[in-house]
Design a protein around this motif. Structure first.
Motif, short mmCIF file in Angstrom:
data_model
loop_
_atom_site.label_atom_id
_atom_site.label_comp_id
_atom_site.label_asym_id
_atom_site.label_seq_id
_atom_site.Cartn_x
_atom_site.Cartn_y
_atom_site.Cartn_z
N ASN A 221 0.82 -1.14 0.02
CA ASN A 221 0.20 0.04 0.04
C ASN A 221 0.85 1.31 -0.09
O ASN A 221 1.91 1.48 0.76
CB ASN A 221 -0.96 0.02 1.22
N ARG A 319 -9.17 -6.58 1.61
CA ARG A 319 -8.07 -5.47 1.48
C ARG A 319 -8.39 -4.60 0.42
O ARG A 319 -8.72 -4.96 -0.82
CB ARG A 319 -6.86 -6.08 1.43
N TRP A 321 -6.05 -1.30 -1.31
CA TRP A 321 -4.73 -0.58 -1.17
C TRP A 321 -4.65 0.23 -2.75
O TRP A 321 -5.35 0.02 -3.50
CB TRP A 321 -3.71 -1.37 -0.86
#
Length: 326
Positions: A221, A319, A321
């Motif tokens: 990220n 997730r 990112w």
């Protein structure tokens, strides 16, 4: 990466075999496709592994001009950025890796196998070569091994390690969180062709890895300067058989003893439409990682947003990112 490919890499299959099920071997099996090469093996350890320790921060290493040392340092630098534990150098693994690089220098082309009777022979398989180097694998406590190989006219260990990380099947091995140790060895032919071998192992039970049920990502990220492309034909086996120049692979990684399942995995430029991708899984039975490969090079100086939705050992993992290309 933006360059004409002048390197070749041979991916190692990091296979998981569970001792309690009586399985054996490295990458084969009735539930696995036939693979042209196989360089890794893992045996399940006893339960009760120690809690994971935090990964220390790391800055970019200084280049020494020693291919084996620079390649190892670059791998650890990238592992730290990815959020997986560093791997410690091991002299016996160094000897095994150097022996295999020397064998490949004498006996091209690149391969994870050696042929008995040929000059430089140290063992037919990776496990045999590790045993010959004095590196004992403990089946009772569990172990894992993996190997990646690069051949190129570029004499930089940083370059060779970075190209191996770009090549997705290699990345699955290099970023395996539960490896404990690494050995590297490099040789150079009279024509200036360099062979770099990296052998990974955990020989007395797996390392702590990352938190149970977690994943790490690559690119990480906020990463900047990410390469735009990948030449698929330079990797064996070829992850995108119908195309050569494709986009930079994006991946998620869990511990080798985890089962990772993908529900959705998408990539889009910020404010733009979803990018067409091909989903790639590790070669072997182990399915603790996953990747998407864009079907065309990424745009320059562009921020891309990634969304992953799946499970690790049946528990939901989500997730989101971003990263920015060079």
């Amino acid at each position: 990466m933006g360059h004409t490919p002048r390197w070749q890499a041979l991916a190692a299959a990091l296979a998981v075999t569970f001792a309690m099920a009586g399985c054996g071997g490295s990458s084969g099996g009735s539930d696995s496709p036939a693979l042209p090469i196989a360089g890794g093996e893992a045996v399940a350890p006893a339960p009760g592994a120690p809690a994971p320790a935090p990964t220390p921060g790391a800055s970019a290493p200084a280049q020494t001009g020693n291919i084996a040392l620079d390649g190892r340092n670059w791998i650890n630098y990238r592992r730290a950025q990815a959020g997986v534990p560093l791997v410690a150098g091991n002299a016996q693994l160094d000897n095994a890796a150097l022996g295999h690089s020397e064998y490949l220098r004498i006996n091209p082309p690149l391969s994870h196998e050696q042929v008995a009777g040929r000059q430089g022979f140290t063992g037919a398989t990776l496990v045999e070569r590790l045993n010959a180097a004095g590196y004992t694998l403990d089946r009772a406590r569990g172990y894992a091994t993996g190997e990646v190989i690069s051949g190129t006219s570029n004499g930089s260990g940083f370059f060779m390690a970075e190209e191996l990380i770009t090549a997705i099947y290699h990345r699955f091995v290099i970023f395996e969180p539960m490896f404990q140790e690494i050995g590297t060895g490099a040789t150079t032919s009279s024509a200036g062709y360099h062979v770099f071998t990296a052998d990974f192992a955990s020989h007395y039970g797996f390392g702590p890895g990352i938190a149970r049920g977690a994943v790490v990502t690559w690119p990480f990220n906020g990463q900047t300067g990410v390469a735009r492309n990948f030449f698929s034909d330079t990797e064996q086996p070829d992850p995108v058989p119908d195309l050569n120049e494709v986009g930079y692979p994006v991946s998620v990684h869990a511990n080798i003893d985890a089962a990772l399942a993908v529900n959705s995995f998408t990539l889009r430029p910020r404010g733009g439409s979803e990018v067409p991708v091909l989903r790639i899984a590790p070669l072997a039975r182990d399915k603790s990682a996953a990747s998407i490969v864009p079907l065309q090079p990424l745009a320059a100086a562009t921020t891309y947003e990634v969304n992953f939705n799946g499970t690790v050992n049946g528990a939901a993992v989500t997730r989101a990112w971003s990263f920015t290309t060079r």
